[in-house]
Design a protein around this motif. Structure first.
Motif, mmCIF file in Angstrom:
data_model
loop_
_atom_site.group_PDB
_atom_site.id
_atom_site.type_symbol
_atom_site.label_atom_id
_atom_site.label_comp_id
_atom_site.label_asym_id
_atom_site.label_seq_id
_atom_site.Cartn_x
_atom_site.Cartn_y
_atom_site.Cartn_z
ATOM 1 N N LEU A 161 0.823 -1.212 0.000
ATOM 2 C CA LEU A 161 0.000 0.000 0.000
ATOM 3 C C LEU A 161 0.859 1.266 0.000
ATOM 4 O O LEU A 161 0.510 2.263 -0.636
ATOM 5 N N LEU A 162 1.985 1.216 0.698
ATOM 6 C CA LEU A 162 2.883 2.370 0.721
ATOM 7 C C LEU A 162 3.669 2.503 -0.588
ATOM 8 O O LEU A 162 4.083 3.600 -0.966
ATOM 9 N N ALA A 163 3.854 1.366 -1.290
ATOM 10 C CA ALA A 163 4.595 1.403 -2.551
ATOM 11 C C ALA A 163 3.737 1.874 -3.723
ATOM 12 O O ALA A 163 4.247 2.484 -4.671
ATOM 13 N N LEU A 164 2.423 1.606 -3.675
ATOM 14 C CA LEU A 164 1.528 1.919 -4.799
ATOM 15 C C LEU A 164 1.643 3.359 -5.290
ATOM 16 O O LEU A 164 1.816 3.587 -6.493
ATOM 17 N N PRO A 165 1.518 4.372 -4.415
ATOM 18 C CA PRO A 165 1.586 5.744 -4.921
ATOM 19 C C PRO A 165 2.987 6.168 -5.356
ATOM 20 O O PRO A 165 3.140 7.145 -6.079
ATOM 21 N N ARG A 166 4.010 5.428 -4.934
ATOM 22 C CA ARG A 166 5.391 5.797 -5.260
ATOM 23 C C ARG A 166 5.833 5.262 -6.610
ATOM 24 O O ARG A 166 6.491 5.963 -7.380
ATOM 25 N N ILE A 167 5.482 4.006 -6.913
ATOM 26 C CA ILE A 167 5.990 3.401 -8.157
ATOM 27 C C ILE A 167 4.896 2.794 -9.025
ATOM 28 O O ILE A 167 5.190 2.145 -10.031
ATOM 29 N N GLY A 168 3.616 2.984 -8.657
ATOM 30 C CA GLY A 168 2.521 2.542 -9.509
ATOM 31 C C GLY A 168 2.086 1.108 -9.278
ATOM 32 O O GLY A 168 2.763 0.320 -8.621
ATOM 33 N N VAL A 169 0.913 0.781 -9.850
ATOM 34 C CA VAL A 169 0.330 -0.550 -9.695
ATOM 35 C C VAL A 169 1.162 -1.622 -10.378
ATOM 36 O O VAL A 169 1.504 -2.651 -9.796
ATOM 37 N N ALA A 170 1.493 -1.395 -11.658
ATOM 38 C CA ALA A 170 2.177 -2.426 -12.447
ATOM 39 C C ALA A 170 3.504 -2.823 -11.812
ATOM 40 O O ALA A 170 3.834 -4.000 -11.704
ATOM 41 N N THR A 171 4.276 -1.838 -11.376
ATOM 42 C CA THR A 171 5.600 -2.112 -10.828
ATOM 43 C C THR A 171 5.546 -2.661 -9.410
ATOM 44 O O THR A 171 6.155 -3.688 -9.101
ATOM 45 N N SER A 172 4.808 -1.977 -8.529
ATOM 46 C CA SER A 172 4.790 -2.376 -7.122
ATOM 47 C C SER A 172 4.194 -3.761 -6.929
ATOM 48 O O SER A 172 4.744 -4.594 -6.199
ATOM 49 N N PHE A 173 3.065 -4.038 -7.580
ATOM 50 C CA PHE A 173 2.443 -5.347 -7.409
ATOM 51 C C PHE A 173 3.308 -6.438 -8.026
ATOM 52 O O PHE A 173 3.405 -7.545 -7.494
ATOM 53 N N SER A 174 3.955 -6.122 -9.149
ATOM 54 C CA SER A 174 4.811 -7.114 -9.805
ATOM 55 C C SER A 174 5.983 -7.506 -8.912
ATOM 56 O O SER A 174 6.277 -8.691 -8.730
ATOM 57 N N LEU A 175 6.661 -6.517 -8.349
ATOM 58 C CA LEU A 175 7.785 -6.810 -7.461
ATOM 59 C C LEU A 175 7.328 -7.550 -6.210
ATOM 60 O O LEU A 175 8.034 -8.415 -5.697
ATOM 61 N N SER A 176 6.123 -7.227 -5.741
ATOM 62 C CA SER A 176 5.621 -7.857 -4.520
ATOM 63 C C SER A 176 5.371 -9.347 -4.687
ATOM 64 O O SER A 176 5.301 -10.086 -3.714
ATOM 65 N N GLN A 177 5.240 -9.787 -5.938
ATOM 66 C CA GLN A 177 4.904 -11.189 -6.200
ATOM 67 C C GLN A 177 6.104 -12.075 -6.514
ATOM 68 O O GLN A 177 5.951 -13.268 -6.746
ATOM 69 N N THR A 178 7.300 -11.501 -6.544
ATOM 70 C CA THR A 178 8.470 -12.279 -6.964
ATOM 71 C C THR A 178 8.947 -13.285 -5.909
ATOM 72 O O THR A 178 9.854 -14.072 -6.178
ATOM 73 N N GLY A 179 8.327 -13.279 -4.730
ATOM 74 C CA GLY A 179 8.712 -14.245 -3.706
ATOM 75 C C GLY A 179 8.053 -15.605 -3.867
ATOM 76 O O GLY A 179 8.143 -16.449 -2.971
ATOM 77 N N ILE A 180 7.423 -15.846 -5.021
ATOM 78 C CA ILE A 180 6.725 -17.124 -5.248
ATOM 79 C C ILE A 180 7.645 -18.333 -5.131
ATOM 80 O O ILE A 180 7.187 -19.433 -4.823
#
Length: 284
Positions: free
Chosen positions: A223-242
């Motif tokens: 939630l803190l990353a969304l306004p800083r780097i956008g939906v596409a980037t922040s959510f994508s990076l957040s999912q790389t721990g799969i």
């Protein structure tokens, strides 16, 4: 850089969540409710520490976002019984990445140059191939194919919920500190409403409060990353721990896979991570 570091918090927390939840035991219903209780406790603590002023818009949007999350989480955990953790996590991640990226690009106009369009397009292709590889099942395995279809349908519904949970907060430009408590309340009420007929309150609900605290820490980072780097980037990076859940499912939960399937699942995970990293470079 701060936004990228924040987006990596959920990568670690969420990447291990399904694996930890399965290890703690219970079914999808008790696990989901337990996670929401942990998230609500975390959110209440953050709220009293930060004390943000909440408007009716923030309460409404946050609550609805939390309900969408509950839909996503229940169905993601439910898919584990059909296709296992090693398939569920990468396929679910790929679906979510593709969906949130499309919203980020088409709705929020987050790709504005030819370079970002080329990088982003390559990332989406890598994601799609990765999902296909991780969902591979041998044709001779009729029972497995039926299970796969059920699992993929369940994950599709799950992904719609997860995508809506992220996008709605970005759409109304709700700050992460403001959203966390209304969202947690929506998660808990939504989860109870969805699971109540399955009697979700048991010992495993209490155990999964731990995974709820893990999830909440990752959620705050996103939630803190969304306004800083956008939906596409922040959510994508957040999912790389799969890779954490995938390897956990293959080697620590003892999920049965042929050598070919293991190789394809690992290859798919690598492609999904590559896709997520490429999406990270699309932020100007």
């Amino acid at each position: 850089m701060t936004g990228i570091l924040l987006a990596l918090i959920p990568a670690v927390a969420w990447g291990s969540l399904v694996f930890v939840s399965v290890k703690l035991g219970g079914n999808a219903y008790s696990q989901t409710v337990g996670i929401t209780i942990g998230s609500l406790l975390f959110a209440a603590g953050v709220f009293f520490f930060k004390s943000p002023e909440l408007s009716m818009l923030v309460w409404g949007v946050g609550f609805i976002s939390g309900v969408f999350w509950a839909v996503g989480q229940v169905n993601q955990l439910a898919s584990v019984k059909f296709i296992g953790v090693a398939k569920t996590v990468p396929v679910s991640t790929g679906m979510q990445l593709i969906g949130t990226t499309l919203f980020g690009v088409l709705v929020f106009k987050e790709w504005t140059t030819m370079e970002t369009i080329m990088l982003g397009s390559g990332a989406v292709i890598a994601l799609i191939i990765g999902v296909v590889l991780t969902s591979y099942t041998q044709k001779s395995e009729d029972k497995d194919n039926q299970q796969l279809k059920k699992g993929l349908l369940t994950l599709f519904i799950s992904s719609l919920g997860y995508i809506a949970y992220v996008v709605i907060v970005r759409w109304f430009k709700i700050d992460g500190w403001e959203a966390i408590l209304p969202q947690a309340i929506g998660m808990f009420i939504g989860a109870v409403a969805i699971t109540i007929r399955h009697k979700p309150f048991d010992q495993y609900t209490l155990r999964n409060i731990l995974t709820g605290l893990m999830w909440a820490a990752g959620n705050l980072g996103l939630l803190l990353a969304l306004p800083r780097i956008g939906v596409a980037t922040s959510f994508s990076l957040s999912q790389t721990g799969i890779v954490i859940s995938t390897i956990g499912g293959l080697f620590f939960l003892g999920e049965k896979k042929s050598k070919k399937q293991i190789m394809l699942v690992i290859a798919g995970c690598i492609l999904i991570i590559i896709g997520g990293v490429l999406l990270g470079f699309t932020k100007e």
